[in-house]
Motif scaffolding. Structure first.
Motif, mmCIF file in Angstrom:
data_model
loop_
_atom_site.group_PDB
_atom_site.id
_atom_site.type_symbol
_atom_site.label_atom_id
_atom_site.label_comp_id
_atom_site.label_asym_id
_atom_site.label_seq_id
_atom_site.Cartn_x
_atom_site.Cartn_y
_atom_site.Cartn_z
ATOM 1 N N ARG A 48 0.819 -1.217 0.000
ATOM 2 C CA ARG A 48 0.000 0.000 0.000
ATOM 3 C C ARG A 48 0.852 1.267 0.000
ATOM 4 N N LEU A 49 2.064 1.115 -0.493
ATOM 5 C CA LEU A 49 2.968 2.251 -0.632
ATOM 6 C C LEU A 49 3.536 2.249 -2.038
ATOM 7 N N SER A 57 5.378 6.889 -0.667
ATOM 8 C CA SER A 57 4.115 7.621 -0.537
ATOM 9 C C SER A 57 2.975 6.627 -0.341
ATOM 10 N N TYR A 58 2.022 7.018 0.498
ATOM 11 C CA TYR A 58 0.901 6.139 0.835
ATOM 12 C C TYR A 58 -0.051 6.008 -0.351
ATOM 13 N N ASP A 87 5.510 15.082 3.469
ATOM 14 C CA ASP A 87 4.123 15.552 3.589
ATOM 15 C C ASP A 87 3.425 14.709 4.646
ATOM 16 N N THR A 88 2.720 15.364 5.565
ATOM 17 C CA THR A 88 2.003 14.634 6.617
ATOM 18 C C THR A 88 0.639 14.143 6.160
ATOM 19 N N GLY A 89 0.220 14.550 4.942
ATOM 20 C CA GLY A 89 -1.060 14.062 4.442
ATOM 21 C C GLY A 89 -2.225 14.498 5.308
ATOM 22 N N GLU A 193 0.364 11.118 2.674
ATOM 23 C CA GLU A 193 1.597 10.986 3.450
ATOM 24 C C GLU A 193 2.757 10.577 2.530
ATOM 25 N N GLU A 194 3.885 11.230 2.741
ATOM 26 C CA GLU A 194 5.050 10.964 1.901
ATOM 27 C C GLU A 194 6.327 11.214 2.691
ATOM 28 N N VAL A 195 7.300 10.342 2.537
ATOM 29 C CA VAL A 195 8.572 10.468 3.254
ATOM 30 C C VAL A 195 9.734 10.113 2.336
ATOM 31 N N LYS A 196 10.926 10.526 2.748
ATOM 32 C CA LYS A 196 12.156 10.101 2.103
ATOM 33 C C LYS A 196 12.967 9.281 3.095
#
Length: 425
Positions: A48-49, A57-58, A87-89, A193-196
């Motif tokens: 789911r990513l 990213s979700y 991004d915290t979404g 939601e998104e992270v590195k």
């Protein structure tokens, strides 16, 4: 031994089929060695990513958890990794931690046994249990959450896991570990939601870190309530439940004709950006301040429309335009007035100590009319700036002792940088 190699070479050059088979065996062996060694990472897993390079990213429907598990566990040679929140979404339900190799990808890290994670949305630590415990501050967009192991003791079945926020350690906990080790993991649970992920990040524990914080600037502040000081950074640490939970920081020294202006940069707006700056008599009362909604409060709980709202990254300033003949008790001679006409700092704010000649003349006339009136208790003009531009001004009487730079905050996560001497060079 050299003769055996020589014979083998001759033998295989004479038999093409066997030579091809031998070549394939060598290739397979090399691949297996490369997968086991320090070359290409082993197979990572996620659900789911979406993964694009180092960005996750979700991609779920916000009802089900998405989880990523790295292909290799942390080790002595690679004992730390970091996740930057892009991004915290919708809800910011991002978790960073360590899990066993075959952890279920439909659960947040830390929820199941033998896993541990720091959750950004509530600052809680989840240690093998879906019920978390308060651990550290919440995290927002731009924050870096790090996770590592202080030591390895696989034989004992326990290791110490620590977490960091923006390079500073938040806390640590002992967790059980299997022989396979603990694998970096990231969980997400809401749209946007998104992270590195940086699996090669480095973090060094400074043995003299406490000594490095000697110049904490705490001496600049005469009163601190529910506000933590770290250099020029002020962070709200109160409950943020009601007006009674206001965090306050008041400078030790009042504004003077030599130091008539200060600035506040919003580093983190927190949950509601209830941030105020202004001037007050010592120990906070009868103050004039500018707050989150752009209103001005002048000794009253009801504000008047004054200027635009301020957000993360904005630099707000507050200062006093003194009459030319104004001398504060103990301030000394006024021979150094020209020193105030210096180039401003990063905010490029103009020195508005005197806005124009007409105002100077009016102020001088007022001073002459005042005659023998005491300096303290005279009116001055308080002005506010936003990103270097004058927003407005108000007159107020200087109380005995002067007017002190004062900053207020009232919602979780709020952080500001304060420069009490922005015009000093």
């Amino acid at each position: 031994h050299s003769m055996l190699i020589f014979n083998s070479l001759i033998f295989f050059t004479q038999m093409d089929d066997i030579n091809v088979l031998h070549h394939r065996c060598l290739l397979n062996l090399r691949r297996r060695v490369r997968d086991i060694g320090d070359g290409r990472p082993a197979q990572e897993r996620y659900m789911r990513l979406q993964k694009d390079g180092d960005t996750l990213s979700y991609q779920g429907n916000s009802e089900e958890v998405g989880c990523y598990v790295a292909g290799r566990p942390l080790s002595k040679g690679n004992c730390y990794f970091e996740v930057t929140i892009v991004d915290t979404g919708v809800r910011g339900t991002i978790a960073v931690g360590l899990v066993p190799k075959f952890y279920r990808l439909d659960h947040q890290p830390g929820w199941l046994p033998y896993s541990v994670a720091y959750h950004a949305d509530n600052g809680k630590l989840y240690n093998g249990n879906p019920v978390g415990q308060q651990f550290g501050p919440k995290c927002a967009r731009g924050d870096r959450i790090g996770c590592g192991i202080h030591s390895e003791n696989i034989e004992a079945g326990i290791t110490t896991v620590f977490f960091t926020k923006n390079g500073k350690e938040v806390g640590s906990v002992e967790v059980p570990v299997s022989a396979e080790g603990l694998f970096p993991a990231v969980g997400m649970h809401s749209m946007g939601e998104e992270v590195k992920v940086d699996l090669q990040a480095e973090w060094f524990l400074e043995e003299d870190d406490s000594m490095m914080m000697v110049d904490s600037h705490e001496d600049d502040w005469g009163r601190l309530y529910d506000v933590r000081v770290s250099g020029t950074l002020l962070e709200y640490v109160g409950k943020g439940k009601s007006i009674m939970d206001v965090g306050l920081a008041q400078a030790r020294q009042p504004l003077t004709t030599r130091c008539h202006y200060y600035e506040v940069e919003i580093v983190d707006a927190g949950e509601k950006c209830y941030i105020a700056l202004g001037l007050a008599r010592r120990f906070i009362s009868d103050s004039s301040s500018l707050v989150d909604d752009g209103k001005i409060f002048h000794g009253s709980g009801v504000g008047d429309a004054f200027g635009p709202r301020c957000f993360k990254g904005d630099i707000m300033g507050c200062g006093i335009m003194f009459p030319r003949d104004y001398i504060l008790e103990g301030e000394g001679d006024t021979d150094d007035w020209d020193r105030l006409d210096v180039r401003p700092g990063h905010a490029r704010v103009q020195n508005v100590l005197y806005l124009n000649d007409e105002e100077e003349e009016e102020e001088e006339e007022d001073g002459e009319e005042a005659g023998e009136q005491e300096q303290e208790g005279r009116k001055v003009t308080v002005f506010f700036t936003r990103n270097g531009k004058l927003m407005g001004r108000r007159e107020m009487v200087v109380p005995p002792g002067g007017l002190y730079p004062t900053v207020g905050m009232l919602s979780s996560g709020e952080k500001v940088k304060v420069d009490l001497h922005p015009l000093s060079g």
